[in-house]
Motif scaffolding. Sequence first.
Motif, mmCIF file in Angstrom:
data_model
loop_
_atom_site.group_PDB
_atom_site.id
_atom_site.type_symbol
_atom_site.label_atom_id
_atom_site.label_comp_id
_atom_site.label_asym_id
_atom_site.label_seq_id
_atom_site.Cartn_x
_atom_site.Cartn_y
_atom_site.Cartn_z
ATOM 1 N N HIS A 24 0.835 -1.208 0.000
ATOM 2 C CA HIS A 24 0.000 0.000 0.000
ATOM 3 C C HIS A 24 0.866 1.254 0.000
ATOM 4 N N ALA A 25 1.934 1.242 0.776
ATOM 5 C CA ALA A 25 2.854 2.381 0.813
ATOM 6 C C ALA A 25 3.527 2.582 -0.542
ATOM 7 N N MET A 26 3.840 1.478 -1.232
ATOM 8 C CA MET A 26 4.440 1.584 -2.560
ATOM 9 C C MET A 26 3.482 2.267 -3.526
ATOM 10 N N PHE A 27 2.212 1.868 -3.500
ATOM 11 C CA PHE A 27 1.220 2.498 -4.367
ATOM 12 C C PHE A 27 1.036 3.976 -4.017
ATOM 13 N N THR A 28 1.172 4.302 -2.746
ATOM 14 C CA THR A 28 1.035 5.700 -2.318
ATOM 15 C C THR A 28 2.211 6.539 -2.807
ATOM 16 N N ARG A 29 3.421 5.963 -2.754
ATOM 17 C CA ARG A 29 4.614 6.673 -3.248
ATOM 18 C C ARG A 29 4.605 6.811 -4.763
ATOM 19 N N HIS A 30 4.043 5.804 -5.422
ATOM 20 C CA HIS A 30 4.063 5.767 -6.889
ATOM 21 C C HIS A 30 2.637 5.534 -7.406
ATOM 22 N N PRO A 31 1.769 6.533 -7.313
ATOM 23 C CA PRO A 31 0.354 6.329 -7.666
ATOM 24 C C PRO A 31 0.120 5.952 -9.126
ATOM 25 N N TRP A 32 1.060 6.191 -10.002
ATOM 26 C CA TRP A 32 0.926 5.798 -11.404
ATOM 27 C C TRP A 32 0.838 4.289 -11.576
ATOM 28 N N LEU A 33 1.291 3.544 -10.557
ATOM 29 C CA LEU A 33 1.232 2.084 -10.646
ATOM 30 C C LEU A 33 -0.197 1.582 -10.805
ATOM 31 N N ALA B 14 -4.749 -13.154 -3.555
ATOM 32 C CA ALA B 14 -5.559 -12.379 -4.503
ATOM 33 C C ALA B 14 -6.495 -11.430 -3.763
ATOM 34 N N ALA B 15 -7.106 -11.920 -2.677
ATOM 35 C CA ALA B 15 -8.032 -11.082 -1.911
ATOM 36 C C ALA B 15 -7.309 -9.894 -1.273
ATOM 37 N N VAL B 16 -6.148 -10.150 -0.694
ATOM 38 C CA VAL B 16 -5.395 -9.076 -0.042
ATOM 39 C C VAL B 16 -4.886 -8.072 -1.074
ATOM 40 N N PHE B 17 -4.373 -8.577 -2.200
ATOM 41 C CA PHE B 17 -3.871 -7.673 -3.232
ATOM 42 C C PHE B 17 -4.989 -6.780 -3.763
ATOM 43 N N THR B 18 -6.149 -7.366 -4.019
ATOM 44 C CA THR B 18 -7.283 -6.587 -4.516
ATOM 45 C C THR B 18 -7.697 -5.530 -3.514
ATOM 46 N N TYR B 19 -7.689 -5.887 -2.239
ATOM 47 C CA TYR B 19 -8.031 -4.914 -1.196
ATOM 48 C C TYR B 19 -7.040 -3.757 -1.182
ATOM 49 N N VAL B 20 -5.749 -4.069 -1.233
ATOM 50 C CA VAL B 20 -4.720 -3.030 -1.219
ATOM 51 C C VAL B 20 -4.855 -2.129 -2.444
ATOM 52 N N LEU B 21 -5.025 -2.738 -3.606
ATOM 53 C CA LEU B 21 -5.135 -1.965 -4.841
ATOM 54 C C LEU B 21 -6.362 -1.063 -4.820
ATOM 55 N N GLY B 22 -7.485 -1.576 -4.312
ATOM 56 C CA GLY B 22 -8.694 -0.770 -4.225
ATOM 57 C C GLY B 22 -8.510 0.450 -3.337
ATOM 58 N N ASN B 23 -7.808 0.268 -2.226
ATOM 59 C CA ASN B 23 -7.549 1.396 -1.331
ATOM 60 C C ASN B 23 -6.600 2.404 -1.966
ATOM 61 N N ALA B 24 -5.693 1.932 -2.804
ATOM 62 C CA ALA B 24 -4.726 2.824 -3.443
ATOM 63 C C ALA B 24 -5.340 3.633 -4.575
ATOM 64 N N ALA B 25 -6.495 3.204 -5.066
ATOM 65 C CA ALA B 25 -7.116 3.907 -6.186
ATOM 66 C C ALA B 25 -7.417 5.365 -5.840
ATOM 67 N N GLY B 26 -7.800 5.619 -4.587
ATOM 68 C CA GLY B 26 -8.087 6.991 -4.180
ATOM 69 C C GLY B 26 -6.851 7.871 -4.223
ATOM 70 N N THR B 27 -5.723 7.319 -3.797
ATOM 71 C CA THR B 27 -4.461 8.062 -3.839
ATOM 72 C C THR B 27 -4.083 8.396 -5.274
ATOM 73 N N ALA B 28 -4.259 7.425 -6.168
ATOM 74 C CA ALA B 28 -3.937 7.648 -7.574
ATOM 75 C C ALA B 28 -4.839 8.714 -8.171
ATOM 76 N N ALA B 29 -6.112 8.679 -7.810
ATOM 77 C CA ALA B 29 -7.045 9.675 -8.329
ATOM 78 C C ALA B 29 -6.687 11.071 -7.828
ATOM 79 N N ASN B 30 -6.301 11.170 -6.553
ATOM 80 C CA ASN B 30 -5.916 12.470 -6.006
ATOM 81 C C ASN B 30 -4.668 13.022 -6.682
#
Length: 227
Positions: A87-96, A136-152
Amino acid sequence: MPRDALTRDQIVRAAIELLDAEGIEGLNMRALGKRLNSAATAVYWHVKNKDNLVLLATDRVWSDLTLPDPAVDDWRSAATTMATDLHAMFTRHPWLVQVLAAHVVYGEGKARHDDHSLAVYEAAGFTSDQADQATAAVFTYVLGNAAGTAANASLNRKLNEDPAAEEQLKDAMNKAREIAMGYPRLRARLETPAAATYAAAPDRTFETGLGALLDGLEQRFPRTPKQ
């Protein structure tokens, strides 16, 4: 910088910096060449095209993730650490988030991470199929939470580039708030001092949801920990 003075490592690192600053839309060979003080054509001696460069940059940041030892940490701690780091990686690099939506992502770094994630659950006694489902369930959860950061991140770039965008955003948020005020539970939350915006989430939402997800996996799958 002449092409023979460039290395693929330099190019990939510069691409990550550019992606962090400008997003997928801002990554092009001309901008990258400028950042490297090199001709854009020199980059093509080391990478095939933009898509290839995006995959290399993606795998590089995936390689930076730390992998807890399932033989030392209990599976819950290891799984929590991996999910939190992801989750922190997605937050640092929202383009992912955009990359995962548009590319088949692969590479040594991602394979290393995915294999280790499966090992954490298998060491805890999950069967192979259960480990697949859990990761798969955990990854999907993390990615879904990161979507807001990417949108911002995308929105903030738009606000910086387009003077009219801020007024459009204010208008949209006001309309969203106006509609929400017609619903009692949304209105109650919007009227509290903690409600900064209509889309605001409570503190520790990610941690709470992750804990609940791991609780559910633990209850759903009977386990026989490996000796």
